[in-house]
Design a protein around this motif. Structure first.
Motif, short mmCIF file in Angstrom:
data_model
loop_
_atom_site.label_atom_id
_atom_site.label_comp_id
_atom_site.label_asym_id
_atom_site.label_seq_id
_atom_site.Cartn_x
_atom_site.Cartn_y
_atom_site.Cartn_z
N TYR A 38 42.93 177.00 -34.08
CA TYR A 38 42.83 175.66 -33.13
C TYR A 38 42.59 174.32 -34.01
O TYR A 38 42.37 174.71 -35.27
N LEU A 39 43.04 173.34 -33.58
CA LEU A 39 42.76 172.10 -34.13
C LEU A 39 41.95 171.18 -33.87
O LEU A 39 41.94 171.05 -32.41
N THR A 40 40.86 170.77 -34.40
CA THR A 40 40.16 169.75 -33.91
C THR A 40 40.09 168.49 -34.66
O THR A 40 40.32 168.48 -35.97
N LEU A 41 40.11 167.25 -34.09
CA LEU A 41 40.07 166.01 -34.72
C LEU A 41 38.72 165.43 -34.48
O LEU A 41 38.04 165.24 -33.55
N VAL A 42 38.40 164.81 -35.72
CA VAL A 42 37.05 163.98 -35.37
C VAL A 42 37.19 162.50 -35.84
O VAL A 42 37.89 162.13 -36.79
N LYS A 48 30.45 166.22 -36.82
CA LYS A 48 30.08 167.47 -35.93
C LYS A 48 29.13 168.46 -36.59
O LYS A 48 29.79 168.67 -38.02
#
Length: 64
Positions: A38-42, A48
């Protein structure tokens, strides 16, 4: 360097249409088994935190 962290140099493969970059392959020396990708953006300036999983190893790809 964090103990146990392995770094894999990523190499984009590009042509006139765009590019492809493989993050993880089953023939990589760190590959264990497939679970999820998965990809997560901050948002800039947001932190985080790490957290612990009892029964899994996580592999992170950090893209700047």
């Amino acid at each position: 360097m964090i103990h146990g962290v392995k770094i894999k140099e990523l190499a984009p493969i590009s042509d006139g249409r765009g590019l492809l970059m493989e993050f993880s392959r089953d023939d990589d020396d760190v590959f264990e088994k497939f679970g999820q990708v998965y990809l997560t953006l901050v948002k800039r300036g947001t932190v985080k935190a790490w957290h612990f999983h009892e029964l899994q190893n996580d592999h992170f790809i950090c893209v700047e």
